[in-house]
Design a protein around this motif. Structure first.
Motif, mmCIF file in Angstrom:
data_model
loop_
_atom_site.group_PDB
_atom_site.id
_atom_site.type_symbol
_atom_site.label_atom_id
_atom_site.label_comp_id
_atom_site.label_asym_id
_atom_site.label_seq_id
_atom_site.Cartn_x
_atom_site.Cartn_y
_atom_site.Cartn_z
ATOM 1 N N THR A 189 42.814 49.194 32.836
ATOM 2 C CA THR A 189 41.377 49.056 33.090
ATOM 3 C C THR A 189 40.775 48.005 32.169
ATOM 4 O O THR A 189 40.024 47.128 32.612
ATOM 5 N N ILE A 190 41.115 48.083 30.892
ATOM 6 C CA ILE A 190 40.559 47.134 29.919
ATOM 7 C C ILE A 190 41.016 45.713 30.243
ATOM 8 O O ILE A 190 40.201 44.780 30.251
ATOM 9 N N SER A 191 42.296 45.543 30.539
ATOM 10 C CA SER A 191 42.786 44.189 30.840
ATOM 11 C C SER A 191 42.188 43.661 32.142
ATOM 12 O O SER A 191 41.856 42.474 32.243
ATOM 13 N N ASN A 192 42.015 44.530 33.127
ATOM 14 C CA ASN A 192 41.368 44.099 34.374
ATOM 15 C C ASN A 192 39.905 43.724 34.134
ATOM 16 O O ASN A 192 39.394 42.777 34.743
ATOM 17 N N LEU A 193 39.244 44.442 33.242
ATOM 18 C CA LEU A 193 37.853 44.099 32.899
ATOM 19 C C LEU A 193 37.782 42.728 32.234
ATOM 20 O O LEU A 193 36.848 41.958 32.485
ATOM 21 N N MET A 237 43.151 46.887 19.690
ATOM 22 C CA MET A 237 43.184 48.081 18.828
ATOM 23 C C MET A 237 44.011 49.199 19.453
ATOM 24 O O MET A 237 44.808 49.842 18.771
ATOM 25 N N SER A 238 43.827 49.438 20.745
ATOM 26 C CA SER A 238 44.477 50.581 21.373
ATOM 27 C C SER A 238 45.873 50.264 21.936
ATOM 28 O O SER A 238 46.710 51.157 22.050
ATOM 29 N N HIS A 239 46.119 48.995 22.286
ATOM 30 C CA HIS A 239 47.404 48.605 22.885
ATOM 31 C C HIS A 239 47.824 47.226 22.374
ATOM 32 O O HIS A 239 47.831 46.253 23.135
ATOM 33 N N PRO A 240 48.188 47.131 21.097
ATOM 34 C CA PRO A 240 48.502 45.818 20.520
ATOM 35 C C PRO A 240 49.697 45.105 21.162
ATOM 36 O O PRO A 240 49.810 43.889 21.056
ATOM 37 N N ASP A 241 50.552 45.850 21.846
ATOM 38 C CA ASP A 241 51.722 45.239 22.480
ATOM 39 C C ASP A 241 51.497 44.895 23.952
ATOM 40 O O ASP A 241 52.441 44.493 24.645
ATOM 41 N N HIS A 242 50.277 45.050 24.435
ATOM 42 C CA HIS A 242 49.985 44.747 25.841
ATOM 43 C C HIS A 242 50.263 43.261 26.107
ATOM 44 O O HIS A 242 49.960 42.401 25.269
ATOM 45 N N PRO A 243 50.848 42.939 27.266
ATOM 46 C CA PRO A 243 51.164 41.529 27.584
ATOM 47 C C PRO A 243 49.972 40.584 27.465
ATOM 48 O O PRO A 243 50.143 39.433 27.038
ATOM 49 N N SER A 286 47.661 36.103 24.627
ATOM 50 C CA SER A 286 46.490 35.576 23.942
ATOM 51 C C SER A 286 46.845 35.146 22.516
ATOM 52 O O SER A 286 46.437 34.063 22.061
ATOM 53 N N THR A 287 47.608 35.960 21.822
ATOM 54 C CA THR A 287 48.029 35.643 20.457
ATOM 55 C C THR A 287 48.902 34.389 20.440
ATOM 56 O O THR A 287 48.728 33.515 19.591
ATOM 57 N N THR A 288 49.812 34.280 21.392
ATOM 58 C CA THR A 288 50.672 33.100 21.497
ATOM 59 C C THR A 288 49.840 31.849 21.763
ATOM 60 O O THR A 288 50.071 30.802 21.143
ATOM 61 N N ALA A 289 48.867 31.958 22.658
ATOM 62 C CA ALA A 289 48.006 30.810 22.980
ATOM 63 C C ALA A 289 47.160 30.406 21.775
ATOM 64 O O ALA A 289 46.998 29.212 21.496
#
Length: 114
Positions: free
Chosen positions: A62-66, A86-92, A97-100
């Motif tokens: 839901t958060i990523s879709n938002l 904060m809640s899902h630091p390993d989310h793709p 985003s971190t890589t970019a």
């Protein structure tokens, strides 16, 4: 939905039927929102995603879709990015985003020294 075109409309009707037949769950709301996004109806997608977020404030999809939806609407996404981080630091999405961000910082370094 991946096939696009008429399949998006077909998926939309399937999600709608499931929601009417059963209860509105977070995954079903996300499915409806994704259909709306594929149809370019981001405002309606955001409505479903905000309802899903009210049901489960920590649901990664839901958060990523938002985040994606709000990018298309031209709205700020920092709040949802922080929440996802904060809640899902390993989310793709966070990993990409971190890589970019790292790539951007490396690209900017030669210009900062000048």
């Amino acid at each position: 939905m991946r096939k696009g075109g008429a399949k998006i409309q077909e998926a939309f009707y399937i999600f709608q039927e499931l929601c009417e037949k059963y209860t509105w769950t977070v995954p079903l709301m996300n499915g409806m929102a994704i259909c709306y996004m594929h149809m370019g109806r981001y405002g309606e997608a955001e409505t479903f995603l905000l309802e899903a977020l009210n049901k489960d404030a920590k649901d990664a999809e839901t958060i990523s879709n938002l985040i994606v939806c709000d990018l298309h609407l031209g709205k700020p996404t920092a709040r949802y990015m922080s929440q996802l981080k904060m809640s899902h630091p390993d989310h793709p999405l966070i990993q990409r985003s971190t890589t970019a961000e790292s790539a951007f910082e490396r690209a900017v370094q030669p210009f900062e020294r000048a």
